[in-house]
Design a protein around this motif. Sequence first.
Motif, PDB file in Angstrom:
ATOM      1  N   TYR A  60     -30.961 -68.262 -36.662  1.00 33.27           N
ATOM      2  CA  TYR A  60     -29.987 -67.336 -36.859  1.00 33.27           C
ATOM      3  C   TYR A  60     -30.128 -65.722 -36.455  1.00 33.27           C
ATOM      4  O   TYR A  60     -29.367 -65.079 -36.092  1.00 33.27           O
ATOM      5  N   ARG A  78     -24.183 -65.293 -35.446  1.00 37.14           N
ATOM      6  CA  ARG A  78     -23.020 -66.066 -35.852  1.00 37.14           C
ATOM      7  C   ARG A  78     -22.459 -66.975 -34.618  1.00 37.14           C
ATOM      8  O   ARG A  78     -22.063 -68.035 -34.901  1.00 37.14           O
ATOM      9  N   LEU A 120     -24.104 -70.334 -34.080  1.00 39.28           N
ATOM     10  CA  LEU A 120     -23.700 -71.575 -35.158  1.00 39.28           C
ATOM     11  C   LEU A 120     -22.771 -72.350 -34.428  1.00 39.28           C
ATOM     12  O   LEU A 120     -22.476 -73.471 -34.804  1.00 39.28           O
ATOM     13  N   LEU A 156     -24.123 -76.341 -40.253  1.00 37.70           N
ATOM     14  CA  LEU A 156     -25.379 -75.219 -40.104  1.00 37.70           C
ATOM     15  C   LEU A 156     -25.013 -73.827 -41.130  1.00 37.70           C
ATOM     16  O   LEU A 156     -26.015 -73.646 -41.491  1.00 37.70           O
ATOM     17  N   ARG A 157     -23.642 -73.800 -41.188  1.00 41.05           N
ATOM     18  CA  ARG A 157     -23.456 -72.565 -42.089  1.00 41.05           C
ATOM     19  C   ARG A 157     -23.835 -72.982 -43.518  1.00 41.05           C
ATOM     20  O   ARG A 157     -24.478 -72.057 -44.118  1.00 41.05           O
TER      21      ARG A 157
END
Length: 182
Positions: free
Chosen positions: A99, A104, A107, A124-125
């Motif tokens: 990350y 972002r 993702l 994944l978040r």
Amino acid sequence: MDVAPGAPFLVIRTSQDYRYDNFLSMLQVQCGDLWASGFPIDFIYLPCPRVGIINFVNHELCWMCFDVITRRMQMGTIRIIKVQQAMYQGLQTNLAVYYAKAGRRGLERKNAPKVFLEGQELPLRQALKSFVAPELIQHYRASFRSSTEASAAPGSENQDGRGWAGRTATRLLPYALPYAQK
């Protein structure tokens, strides 16, 4: 090379291209006994089609996979070129590294890492929120930023003159760089 005590992460380089489902199937075929007591991994990332970074749920499973693959490589019965301990160890660390480097937008990439909890894939978040402290992500962002600045300094270029800060090097995550090359 061997796997250090406690290390659960391996990097596997193959001689053919794989997608996530094929890579997991190949691991199941090669190391089938690992799946006897449940799903043995909780993280997999394919930074490129011939490199897989895998976290096993414990060191014993990691070592067993390493041992089986190493023996089959010596016999020439497997399409794996290299297997070794990964540079970064731990689910939280690898999620934070990914990350911190990809951001972002990373993702949403089709080759973004996959995280599993008891064999079920987590978004994944959700995995990032559940397993990674924001401070760890900030630590790696700062680390990568200072590495990029240092490598962009005069006298740090590679032979092509671009240095580590050049376009080619920044496309792969830092832990993938040594393993993506032969």
